[in-house]
Design a protein around this motif. Structure first.
Motif, mmCIF file in Angstrom:
data_model
loop_
_atom_site.group_PDB
_atom_site.id
_atom_site.type_symbol
_atom_site.label_atom_id
_atom_site.label_comp_id
_atom_site.label_asym_id
_atom_site.label_seq_id
_atom_site.Cartn_x
_atom_site.Cartn_y
_atom_site.Cartn_z
ATOM 1 N N VAL A 157 -111.225 -13.277 53.433
ATOM 2 C CA VAL A 157 -112.672 -13.048 53.567
ATOM 3 C C VAL A 157 -113.073 -12.988 55.024
ATOM 4 N N ASP A 158 -113.932 -12.014 55.344
ATOM 5 C CA ASP A 158 -114.563 -11.942 56.656
ATOM 6 C C ASP A 158 -116.067 -12.108 56.434
ATOM 7 N N LYS A 159 -116.860 -12.014 57.509
ATOM 8 C CA LYS A 159 -118.313 -12.187 57.362
ATOM 9 C C LYS A 159 -118.923 -11.165 56.409
ATOM 10 N N ALA A 160 -118.562 -9.889 56.603
ATOM 11 C CA ALA A 160 -119.237 -8.831 55.843
ATOM 12 C C ALA A 160 -118.334 -8.114 54.857
ATOM 13 N N SER A 161 -117.083 -8.489 54.783
ATOM 14 C CA SER A 161 -116.177 -7.813 53.846
ATOM 15 C C SER A 161 -115.111 -8.784 53.350
ATOM 16 N N ALA A 162 -114.446 -8.381 52.287
ATOM 17 C CA ALA A 162 -113.372 -9.213 51.730
ATOM 18 C C ALA A 162 -112.307 -8.314 51.141
ATOM 19 N N LYS A 163 -111.081 -8.816 51.153
ATOM 20 C CA LYS A 163 -109.967 -8.068 50.572
ATOM 21 C C LYS A 163 -109.700 -8.606 49.164
ATOM 22 N N VAL A 164 -109.550 -7.697 48.215
ATOM 23 C CA VAL A 164 -109.264 -8.082 46.825
ATOM 24 C C VAL A 164 -107.856 -7.635 46.482
ATOM 25 N N VAL A 165 -107.049 -8.573 46.025
ATOM 26 C CA VAL A 165 -105.696 -8.210 45.594
ATOM 27 C C VAL A 165 -105.756 -7.961 44.081
ATOM 28 N N LEU A 166 -105.357 -6.757 43.676
ATOM 29 C CA LEU A 166 -105.539 -6.327 42.278
ATOM 30 C C LEU A 166 -104.405 -6.813 41.374
ATOM 31 N N ILE A 167 -104.701 -6.872 40.068
ATOM 32 C CA ILE A 167 -103.646 -7.210 39.098
ATOM 33 C C ILE A 167 -102.570 -6.129 39.217
ATOM 34 N N GLY A 168 -101.319 -6.545 39.219
ATOM 35 C CA GLY A 168 -100.234 -5.580 39.372
ATOM 36 C C GLY A 168 -99.628 -5.658 40.753
ATOM 37 N N ASP A 169 -100.354 -6.280 41.701
ATOM 38 C CA ASP A 169 -99.775 -6.510 43.034
ATOM 39 C C ASP A 169 -98.886 -7.763 42.935
ATOM 40 N N PRO A 170 -97.774 -7.787 43.649
ATOM 41 C CA PRO A 170 -96.904 -8.975 43.560
ATOM 42 C C PRO A 170 -97.603 -10.274 43.987
ATOM 43 N N ASN A 171 -98.696 -10.162 44.761
ATOM 44 C CA ASN A 171 -99.400 -11.370 45.207
ATOM 45 C C ASN A 171 -100.516 -11.809 44.265
ATOM 46 N N CYS A 172 -100.646 -11.147 43.118
ATOM 47 C CA CYS A 172 -101.683 -11.551 42.162
ATOM 48 C C CYS A 172 -101.036 -11.842 40.806
ATOM 49 N N ARG A 173 -100.786 -13.106 40.546
ATOM 50 C CA ARG A 173 -100.189 -13.495 39.262
ATOM 51 C C ARG A 173 -101.249 -14.206 38.440
ATOM 52 N N VAL A 174 -101.353 -13.813 37.195
ATOM 53 C CA VAL A 174 -102.418 -14.345 36.349
ATOM 54 C C VAL A 174 -101.802 -14.965 35.101
ATOM 55 N N SER A 175 -102.258 -16.176 34.781
ATOM 56 C CA SER A 175 -101.823 -16.793 33.536
ATOM 57 C C SER A 175 -102.669 -16.208 32.407
ATOM 58 N N ALA A 176 -102.009 -15.615 31.408
ATOM 59 C CA ALA A 176 -102.747 -14.891 30.363
ATOM 60 C C ALA A 176 -102.388 -15.407 28.976
ATOM 61 N N LEU A 177 -103.297 -15.155 28.051
ATOM 62 C CA LEU A 177 -103.140 -15.641 26.675
ATOM 63 C C LEU A 177 -103.319 -14.480 25.713
ATOM 64 N N VAL A 178 -102.431 -14.388 24.731
ATOM 65 C CA VAL A 178 -102.553 -13.319 23.726
ATOM 66 C C VAL A 178 -103.391 -13.856 22.579
ATOM 67 N N GLU A 179 -104.398 -13.073 22.166
ATOM 68 C CA GLU A 179 -105.280 -13.538 21.089
ATOM 69 C C GLU A 179 -104.622 -13.267 19.727
ATOM 70 N N ASN A 180 -103.590 -14.037 19.430
ATOM 71 C CA ASN A 180 -102.961 -13.963 18.102
ATOM 72 C C ASN A 180 -102.972 -15.376 17.498
ATOM 73 N N ALA A 181 -102.355 -15.532 16.359
ATOM 74 C CA ALA A 181 -102.413 -16.823 15.664
ATOM 75 C C ALA A 181 -101.782 -17.934 16.501
ATOM 76 N N ALA A 182 -100.685 -17.601 17.208
ATOM 77 C CA ALA A 182 -99.958 -18.640 17.970
ATOM 78 C C ALA A 182 -100.554 -18.875 19.362
ATOM 79 N N ARG A 183 -101.498 -18.036 19.788
ATOM 80 C CA ARG A 183 -102.103 -18.118 21.132
ATOM 81 C C ARG A 183 -101.011 -18.197 22.199
ATOM 82 N N ASP A 184 -100.098 -17.228 22.190
ATOM 83 C CA ASP A 184 -98.974 -17.213 23.138
ATOM 84 C C ASP A 184 -99.471 -17.013 24.563
ATOM 85 N N THR A 185 -98.917 -17.796 25.488
ATOM 86 C CA THR A 185 -99.318 -17.647 26.892
ATOM 87 C C THR A 185 -98.143 -17.149 27.729
#
Lengths: 267, 185
Positions: free
Chosen positions: A157-185
């Motif tokens: 982050v800077d004063k007037a701008s910020a960098k966003v790392v998108l899903i799919g970049d090696p530096n953006c890992r997201v813990s996700a959950l599948v909406e099924n009966a077992a709620r697999d993560t």
């Protein structure tokens, strides 16, 4: 063949490069934003140039079409108002139930709209720059999303701008959950450099029962992304590492290839 | 090469980096963004001195890294690695031939991402690479190759239109003109 002046120029470049590369991370971030401020006038010009055709088209739009659009928007507005009443009723009911069960109250999401200014010119990163910065209350690791789903997180982050790392970049890992009966993560990782609409959901249990079209949302684990932000749908799944765990391909809801405006989510 | 031409090269590099970050069309259509800095470095190495090459490597690299998630300064050395060998061998290169420009542009555009990725990997960074990167490399090489003759033409035109032109000397001198006349002097 080589003059002393030439040796000096060559040596100077190598020294400058090594010096800059050995600077601490905080100094390079500040230096990056200082240099990127040189581009600010061009961003303004580019924005104006992009808006010019749309503004011109607006001035020549026929009155009949405008009236049709107003009627359509009124209709949509009416439907949204009805939905809002219904949602408010659900929220009241949810709050009452939480109080009766003695559960902690859920804080509503606070969102701020940002314009996408630039994309990463290098092909081996997936980042964008937005026009909100620390003066707008933006800080590192805030989630970024669109109306369709999760996009990424703030990485610097800077004063007037910020960098966003998108899903799919090696530096953006997201813990996700599948909406099924077992709620697999599992964990969302990059899938490949070409297709921005597909990511890899990995480290799912070997017994995970995944079907194409199942929704994937954030799991809330990891402390960065709140639970329940939609991410995408399962495309296919396969067992890897001799059945040790399952990996699935996920088609993202948000179109990362044509982002123009995004929402930054505040805690 | 004078200060005007150096400024022109740096201004072009600045605008090229901005265009790469702001214009998304090549990424949409071809799956990769074309880098114009290697082609510009080839032009600079063939037409300018080492101080200009050094300035382009430093400023071009810094501007590129600023708008990218690259560690700051990582693109300086790959740019120099393109410019320096071309500069050393420039007396042997037929710089005015579009084919020579095309080949040099292709080689430079292929070398730049390869050297940068190698440096990133050796610095414990984790860039997004895979089989798709081969296609991206082809697009970058072909795009850079096609852009290099255009860069040469544009820079030469700018130099001709805006730069100081050397006055051509003629052998004619007014005071030594032979006067032909029937009058006796």
């Amino acid at each position: 063949m080589f003059k002393q002046k030439n040796y000096f120029a060559l040596g100077a470049v190598i020294v400058v490069a090594v010096l800059i590369l050995s600077l601490p991370a905080s100094a390079t971030t500040r230096l990056k934003f200082a240099i990127s401020s040189w581009f600010l006038p061009l961003f303004g010009l580019a924005d104006t140039a992009q808006r010019l055709p749309a503004d011109l088209a607006d001035t020549v739009l026929p009155r009949r079409e405008l009236l049709q659009q107003i009627a359509k928007l009124r209709n949509e507005n009416q439907q949204l108002k009805e939905q809002q009443f219904q949602t408010a009723a659900f929220a009241r009911e949810n709050e009452q139930l939480r109080t009766s069960l003695n559960w902690r109250k859920q804080t509503p999401w606070k969102l701020k709209l940002a314009n996408v200014v630039t994309r990463d010119p290098a092909n081996w990163w997936r980042t964008i720059d937005i026009d909100l910065g620390s003066r707008d209350g933006i800080s590192n690791n805030l989630p970024v999303l669109t109306a369709s789903g999760l996009v990424g997180r703030i990485s610097s982050v800077d004063k007037a701008s910020a960098k966003v790392v998108l899903i799919g970049d090696p530096n953006c890992r997201v813990s996700a959950l599948v909406e099924n009966a077992a709620r697999d993560t599992g964990v969302l990782l990059a899938s490949g450099p070409l297709d921005t609409s597909l990511v890899q959901l990995t480290y799912l249990a070997s017994s995970a029962n995944l079907k194409s079209g199942q929704n994937v949302v954030t799991s809330g684990l990891g402390g960065i992304f709140p639970k329940g932000i939609p991410i995408g749908q399962i495309v296919d799944a396969r067992s890897v590492e001799f059945g040790l765990y399952t990996e699935a391909r996920v088609k993202l809801n948000a179109n990362l290839g044509s982002l123009e405006q995004v929402w930054v989510l505040f805690p | 090469m004078n200060a005007f031409q150096t400024s022109l090269i740096l201004a072009f590099a600045f605008l090229a980096v901005f265009a790469e970050a702001a214009l998304d069309a090549p990424r949409h259509w071809l799956g990769a963004q074309v880098d114009l800095l290697p082609g510009l470095m080839v032009f600079t190495a063939l037409n300018a001195g080492l101080p200009t090459i050094a300035m382009l490597a430093i400023f071009g690299g810094l501007w590129f890294d600023t708008l990218s998630a690259n560690p700051l300064g990582i693109s300086i050395l790959p740019l120099l690695a393109i410019g320096w060998p071309v500069y050393l061998r420039r007396d042997l290169i037929l710089r005015d031939l579009p084919f020579a420009q095309l080949v040099l542009g292709a080689a430079a555009s292929a070398a730049m991402p390869l050297v940068t990725i190698l440096m990133l990997l050796s610095g414990s960074q984790e860039p997004l690479i895979g089989w798709g990167s081969l296609w991206q490399l082809i697009v970058m090489t072909a795009g850079g190759a096609a852009a290099t003759p255009l860069i040469f033409a544009l820079m030469n035109w700018c130099n001709h239109a805006l730069g100081y032109q050397v006055r051509t000397e003629t052998s004619f001198r007014l005071d030594r003109e032979i006067q032909r006349s029937r009058k006796k002097l």
